[in-house]
Write a protein that holds these residues in place. Structure first.
Motif, PDB file in Angstrom:
ATOM      1  N   ILE A 113      -1.223  11.579   2.518  1.00 49.10           N
ATOM      2  CA  ILE A 113      -1.202  10.237   3.129  1.00 49.10           C
ATOM      3  C   ILE A 113      -1.257  10.402   4.648  1.00 49.10           C
ATOM      4  CG2 ILE A 113       0.144   8.119   3.429  1.00 49.10           C
ATOM      5  CD1 ILE A 113      -0.767   8.462   0.600  1.00 49.10           C
ATOM      6  N   LEU A 114      -2.048   9.562   5.317  1.00 46.39           N
ATOM      7  CA  LEU A 114      -2.093   9.555   6.777  1.00 46.39           C
ATOM      8  C   LEU A 114      -1.584   8.207   7.274  1.00 46.39           C
ATOM      9  CD1 LEU A 114      -2.984  10.843   9.494  1.00 46.39           C
ATOM     10  CD2 LEU A 114      -5.205   9.694   9.155  1.00 46.39           C
ATOM     11  N   LEU A 115      -0.503   8.220   8.053  1.00 52.24           N
ATOM     12  CA  LEU A 115       0.001   7.006   8.698  1.00 52.24           C
ATOM     13  C   LEU A 115      -0.495   7.007  10.147  1.00 52.24           C
ATOM     14  CD1 LEU A 115       3.756   6.966   7.516  1.00 52.24           C
ATOM     15  CD2 LEU A 115       1.782   5.870   6.441  1.00 52.24           C
ATOM     16  N   TYR A 116      -1.217   5.955  10.529  1.00 53.98           N
ATOM     17  CA  TYR A 116      -1.748   5.923  11.892  1.00 53.98           C
ATOM     18  C   TYR A 116      -1.478   4.558  12.525  1.00 53.98           C
ATOM     19  CZ  TYR A 116      -5.755   3.172  10.189  1.00 53.98           C
ATOM     20  OH  TYR A 116      -6.548   2.179   9.643  1.00 53.98           O
ATOM     21  N   GLY A 117      -1.412   4.563  13.839  1.00 53.51           N
ATOM     22  CA  GLY A 117      -1.179   3.327  14.578  1.00 53.51           C
ATOM     23  C   GLY A 117      -0.676   3.643  15.964  1.00 53.51           C
ATOM     24  N   PRO A 118      -0.565   2.636  16.827  1.00 56.20           N
ATOM     25  CA  PRO A 118      -0.118   2.859  18.210  1.00 56.20           C
ATOM     26  C   PRO A 118       1.311   3.411  18.235  1.00 56.20           C
ATOM     27  CG  PRO A 118      -1.047   0.655  17.912  1.00 56.20           C
ATOM     28  CD  PRO A 118      -0.869   1.220  16.557  1.00 56.20           C
ATOM     29  N   PRO A 119       1.708   4.024  19.356  1.00 51.96           N
ATOM     30  CA  PRO A 119       3.087   4.498  19.489  1.00 51.96           C
ATOM     31  C   PRO A 119       4.083   3.357  19.374  1.00 51.96           C
ATOM     32  CG  PRO A 119       1.686   5.399  21.238  1.00 51.96           C
ATOM     33  CD  PRO A 119       0.886   4.345  20.548  1.00 51.96           C
ATOM     34  N   GLY A 120       5.234   3.664  18.784  1.00 51.56           N
ATOM     35  CA  GLY A 120       6.313   2.691  18.740  1.00 51.56           C
ATOM     36  C   GLY A 120       6.207   1.652  17.652  1.00 51.56           C
ATOM     37  N   THR A 121       5.269   1.802  16.703  1.00 54.97           N
ATOM     38  CA  THR A 121       5.092   0.776  15.672  1.00 54.97           C
ATOM     39  C   THR A 121       5.966   1.009  14.438  1.00 54.97           C
ATOM     40  OG1 THR A 121       3.156   1.994  14.871  1.00 54.97           O
ATOM     41  CG2 THR A 121       2.761   0.145  16.359  1.00 54.97           C
ATOM     42  N   GLY A 122       6.645   2.146  14.373  1.00 49.78           N
ATOM     43  CA  GLY A 122       7.576   2.350  13.260  1.00 49.78           C
ATOM     44  C   GLY A 122       7.148   3.400  12.255  1.00 49.78           C
ATOM     45  N   LYS A 123       6.271   4.336  12.652  1.00 51.30           N
ATOM     46  CA  LYS A 123       5.835   5.373  11.704  1.00 51.30           C
ATOM     47  C   LYS A 123       7.005   6.276  11.293  1.00 51.30           C
ATOM     48  CE  LYS A 123       2.484   6.689  14.461  1.00 51.30           C
ATOM     49  NZ  LYS A 123       2.526   5.557  15.422  1.00 51.30           N
ATOM     50  N   THR A 124       7.828   6.648  12.273  1.00 50.88           N
ATOM     51  CA  THR A 124       8.981   7.500  11.957  1.00 50.88           C
ATOM     52  C   THR A 124       9.974   6.747  11.076  1.00 50.88           C
ATOM     53  OG1 THR A 124       8.737   8.753  14.018  1.00 50.88           O
ATOM     54  CG2 THR A 124      10.888   8.811  12.942  1.00 50.88           C
ATOM     55  N   HIS A 125      10.187   5.481  11.370  1.00 48.48           N
ATOM     56  CA  HIS A 125      11.087   4.660  10.544  1.00 48.48           C
ATOM     57  C   HIS A 125      10.540   4.541   9.121  1.00 48.48           C
ATOM     58  CE1 HIS A 125      14.329   1.805   9.996  1.00 48.48           C
ATOM     59  NE2 HIS A 125      13.481   0.909   9.505  1.00 48.48           N
ATOM     60  N   THR A 126       9.233   4.410   9.005  1.00 52.31           N
ATOM     61  CA  THR A 126       8.604   4.322   7.683  1.00 52.31           C
ATOM     62  C   THR A 126       8.817   5.618   6.902  1.00 52.31           C
ATOM     63  OG1 THR A 126       6.928   2.814   8.561  1.00 52.31           O
ATOM     64  CG2 THR A 126       6.423   3.935   6.483  1.00 52.31           C
TER      65      THR A 126
ATOM     66  N   LEU B 142       0.833  -1.202   0.000  1.00 54.24           N
ATOM     67  CA  LEU B 142       0.000   0.000   0.000  1.00 54.24           C
ATOM     68  C   LEU B 142       0.872   1.258   0.000  1.00 54.24           C
ATOM     69  CD1 LEU B 142      -3.056   0.491   0.000  1.00 54.24           C
ATOM     70  CD2 LEU B 142      -2.964   0.665   2.510  1.00 54.24           C
ATOM     71  N   LEU B 143       1.941   1.240   0.790  1.00 49.90           N
ATOM     72  CA  LEU B 143       2.879   2.366   0.798  1.00 49.90           C
ATOM     73  C   LEU B 143       3.523   2.561  -0.564  1.00 49.90           C
ATOM     74  CD1 LEU B 143       4.858   2.075   4.173  1.00 49.90           C
ATOM     75  CD2 LEU B 143       3.643   4.092   3.351  1.00 49.90           C
ATOM     76  N   ASP B 144       3.994   1.481  -1.134  1.00 45.09           N
ATOM     77  CA  ASP B 144       4.667   1.579  -2.429  1.00 45.09           C
ATOM     78  C   ASP B 144       3.730   2.118  -3.505  1.00 45.09           C
ATOM     79  OD1 ASP B 144       6.955   0.613  -1.292  1.00 45.09           O
ATOM     80  OD2 ASP B 144       6.715  -1.444  -2.036  1.00 45.09           O
ATOM     81  N   ARG B 145       2.486   1.627  -3.542  1.00 48.77           N
ATOM     82  CA  ARG B 145       1.552   2.075  -4.584  1.00 48.77           C
ATOM     83  C   ARG B 145       1.198   3.542  -4.426  1.00 48.77           C
ATOM     84  NH1 ARG B 145      -1.224  -2.733  -3.692  1.00 48.77           N
ATOM     85  NH2 ARG B 145      -2.881  -1.636  -2.565  1.00 48.77           N
TER      86      ARG B 145
ATOM     87  N   LEU C 187       1.147  12.680   6.883  1.00 45.44           N
ATOM     88  CA  LEU C 187       0.778  13.028   8.260  1.00 45.44           C
ATOM     89  C   LEU C 187       0.835  11.767   9.111  1.00 45.44           C
ATOM     90  CD1 LEU C 187      -0.334  15.361   6.507  1.00 45.44           C
ATOM     91  CD2 LEU C 187      -2.328  15.437   7.994  1.00 45.44           C
ATOM     92  N   THR C 188       1.301  11.905  10.357  1.00 40.97           N
ATOM     93  CA  THR C 188       1.315  10.744  11.253  1.00 40.97           C
ATOM     94  C   THR C 188       0.510  11.062  12.502  1.00 40.97           C
ATOM     95  OG1 THR C 188       3.247  11.298  12.625  1.00 40.97           O
ATOM     96  CG2 THR C 188       3.672  10.301  10.478  1.00 40.97           C
ATOM     97  N   THR C 189      -0.083  10.022  13.088  1.00 45.68           N
ATOM     98  CA  THR C 189      -0.843  10.194  14.325  1.00 45.68           C
ATOM     99  C   THR C 189      -0.889   8.894  15.093  1.00 45.68           C
ATOM    100  OG1 THR C 189      -2.972  10.845  15.279  1.00 45.68           O
ATOM    101  CG2 THR C 189      -3.036   9.704  13.169  1.00 45.68           C
TER     102      THR C 189
ATOM    103  N   GLN D 281      -5.243   8.679   1.176  1.00 45.00           N
ATOM    104  CA  GLN D 281      -5.104   7.297   1.621  1.00 45.00           C
ATOM    105  C   GLN D 281      -4.662   7.286   3.077  1.00 45.00           C
ATOM    106  OE1 GLN D 281      -5.528   4.191  -0.285  1.00 45.00           O
ATOM    107  NE2 GLN D 281      -5.592   3.508   1.846  1.00 45.00           N
ATOM    108  N   ALA D 282      -5.423   6.590   3.918  1.00 48.16           N
ATOM    109  CA  ALA D 282      -5.002   6.327   5.299  1.00 48.16           C
ATOM    110  C   ALA D 282      -4.381   4.936   5.332  1.00 48.16           C
ATOM    111  CB  ALA D 282      -6.189   6.403   6.252  1.00 48.16           C
ATOM    112  N   ILE D 283      -3.200   4.841   5.965  1.00 52.14           N
ATOM    113  CA  ILE D 283      -2.480   3.568   6.002  1.00 52.14           C
ATOM    114  C   ILE D 283      -2.165   3.242   7.460  1.00 52.14           C
ATOM    115  CG2 ILE D 283      -0.399   2.336   5.296  1.00 52.14           C
ATOM    116  CD1 ILE D 283      -0.269   4.134   2.845  1.00 52.14           C
ATOM    117  N   GLU D 284      -2.664   2.094   7.928  1.00 56.88           N
ATOM    118  CA  GLU D 284      -2.398   1.693   9.300  1.00 56.88           C
ATOM    119  C   GLU D 284      -1.000   1.099   9.417  1.00 56.88           C
ATOM    120  OE1 GLU D 284      -4.277  -1.060  12.898  1.00 56.88           O
ATOM    121  OE2 GLU D 284      -4.971  -1.312  10.821  1.00 56.88           O
TER     122      GLU D 284
END
Length: 576
Positions: free
Chosen positions: A361-374, A335-338, A457-459, A478-481
């Motif tokens: 693009i919105l990246l969402y998920g619990p803290p520490g799951t790797g949003k910054t790394h992504t 999903l990220l690549d597309r 955007l991340t949250t 696109q929102a991506i978990e």
């Protein structure tokens, strides 16, 4: 000598032959100070040799004194014994330099007003080109020589201002456009809180800005060599038809990023106005083409408030993140690549088909799951893209960031923890923060359809955004978990963060089973504690199930509920 000049009568200046001063120096002196042509200077030096001296003038006493002072200063600075004396003369000539009967204009020259005919005026202007730069002690002296014959009220100025964080690009543009001036000077700023301007440089008073060595500051642009940027500078230039001056200075405002100010001074009139417009157009094009920051990862400095204050740019040197170290479910990676990498590659074709090339693009998920790394994975794998990283505390700088985004396209604008600016009006600080979210959405609305700007955007709390984003559909495409790692993901993370440890398959399997529901950040810390336990027990030679048990107990149970939450442990687990 005092009696000669105090009389106000005409004065002659006599050159004494000393057989030691080089003829070439005397010719240069006659041309640069006395306004003689090359042929006239050769003739005069020949007469000095033949007659053991030569008298120039007569001049009005004030002019003779000024010429003598300038000549003696040049003689002393070059260490020659040439002697020039002054004596009274009987008659004055209409032109203060050559005696022509029809002087054309009054000229302010070397702190004095003199009357010059057309030929002497041309010579005076030309002489400034040959004067060594060190002959000018103050800025007003250099400007008076440069604009000789143009009254000060017939000189017009105009300025442009650039953000201070574009300092490197402005310097590169200036170096390109003004690389061959007649003279270049640094200016000493006695009062740093004031903005230098051409008008202040022309001031002839006890506070007259003196000429000084140019001052430079190294600005990091993410390259092996920094850009050497001027604090201020004065360029005296000419085209075929006009002379003009260029001043670089800083426009300072308390606690706000200084703006770079470029001011042009030209003779008033249609030709001068055309020169100004052409020069500023070339300058802005050169700044745009400088590309010091294109393709890099940037953030604005010192923006930890909502007042739009910043002092410059920081260039982040991040290593490239390979796809195989982004530990996410394969469907999330696809999903990220597309929606990012493939979308960017298709932009040109999308534009030809009339489709929008901006995206959110919105990246969402619990803290520490790797949003910054992504985000680092995306930023380091998008070719030729500039990435701007904005924290929630810096949203007050959004206007400056968006100006950069438009200038440095193609751009990725990353806003981390966007939920922090999207709280309800009833919350403390809500109205201010909600207005900042609206400002962000308005910026996204205002972009042209064909702009090459990608918002990421991340949250950690997507529910905080639902109301605002639902009311402005189309801002997020696109929102991506970014979920907690599954079993396969936990195995990859354990191998990644434990790559220096002697991990046997049964140990890895045990760690995978014991970490269901934890974050990637939790596994990273777990592997460090397992390494510590292995070192304490056996020097790090092997890892046992007991090492895993001890580390997990310490992280999940011994520290209590707060420790579990802080470390990103499994939801619902508590101290036993």
């Amino acid at each position: 000598m005092h009696d000669v000049f105090s009389d106000d009568g005409p004065v002659r200046l006599f050159f004494h032959d000393d057989d030691e001063t080089p003829l070439e120096f005397m010719r240069n002196l006659l041309r640069t100070v006395f306004g003689k042509s090359r042929k006239e200077a050769i003739a005069v030096t020949a007469r000095i040799e033949a007659q053991n001296g030569f008298a120039c003038g007569p001049y009005p006493a004030t002019v003779a004194k000024a010429l003598l002072e300038s000549a003696q200063q040049l003689i002393r600075s070059n260490g020659h014994p040439l002697l020039i004396t002054a004596s009274a003369a009987d008659a004055a000539r209409p032109c203060d330099l050559c005696g022509a009967l029809e002087p054309v204009t009054d000229v302010f020259l070397i702190r004095r007003t003199v009357c010059l005919c057309g030929n002497c005026l041309i010579s005076a202007r030309a002489s400034s080109e040959n004067l060594p730069s060190e002959e000018f002690r103050y800025a007003f002296m250099a400007l008076d020589w440069h604009f000789a014959g143009t009254p000060r009220n017939q000189i017009m100025t105009r300025s442009r201002q650039f953000p201070g964080h574009m300092r490197a690009d402005v310097q590169i543009a200036i170096d390109r456009l003004f690389d061959a001036p007649i003279h270049f000077f640094g200016i000493h700023e006695q009062h740093r809180y004031e903005t230098l301007a051409i008008a202040s440089l022309m001031e002839n008073s006890r506070n007259a800005p003196p000429i000084a060595p140019p001052q430079y500051h190294d600005v990091d642009v993410g390259e092996p060599e920094s850009v050497k940027c001027l604090t201020n500078g004065l360029w005296l230039c000419q085209t075929e038809e006009l002379r003009y001056a260029v001043l670089l200075s800083y426009h300072r405002d308390y606690q706000t990023e200084p703006g770079l100010r470029i001011e042009l001074a030209v003779p008033a009139g249609a030709a001068g106005n055309a020169l100004m417009q052409r020069t500023f157009a070339e300058l802005e094009a050169a700044v745009h083409a400088a590309r010091s920051y294109r393709g890099k990862i940037l953030s604005l400095e010192d923006g930890a408030n909502y007042h739009g204050r910043s002092r410059g740019l920081t260039v982040h040197r991040l290593p490239t993140v390979a796809r195989d170290v982004v530990i996410l479910p394969e469907r999330t990676l696809r999903l990220l690549d597309r929606n990012v990498l493939d979308f960017v590659e298709s932009r040109d074709l999308l534009r030809k088909l009339g489709q929008s090339t901006r995206k959110g693009i919105l990246l969402y998920g619990p803290p520490g799951t790797g949003k910054t790394h992504t985000i680092r994975y995306l930023a380091t794998n998008l070719p030729n893209h500039t990435t701007l990283i904005i924290t929630a505390e810096q949203v007050g700088l959004l206007g400056a960031y968006m100006s950069l985004a438009r200038l440095l396209q193609p751009t990725v604008v990353v806003i981390e923890d966007v939920d922090l600016i999207a709280r309800d009006r009833e919350d403390v600080g809500g109205p201010c923060e909600e207005s900042l979210l609206n400002k962000l959405l308005n910026e996204m609305d205002g972009l042209k359809e064909d702009c090459d700007i990608l918002f990421v955007l991340t949250t950690n709390r997507p529910e905080e955004l639902e109301g605002a984003l639902a009311g402005r559909p189309g801002r997020i495409d696109q929102a991506i978990e970014v979920p907690l790692p599954d079993e396969a993901g936990r195995g990859k993370l354990i191998r990644l963060y434990g790559r220096g440890l002697p991990l046997e398959p049964p140990v890895i399997d045990a760690a995978v089973q014991r970490t269901a529901g934890v974050s990637a950040a939790f596994i990273k810390e777990l592997m460090r504690r397992i390494a510590q336990a292995s070192i304490a027990r056996g020097g790090g030679q092997d890892v046992t199930a007991e090492d895993i048990d001890g580390a997990l107990n310490e992280m999940l149970f011994d520290g209590g509920r707060l420790n579990v939450k802080l470390l990103g442990g499994a939801q619902g687990m508590s101290a036993g």
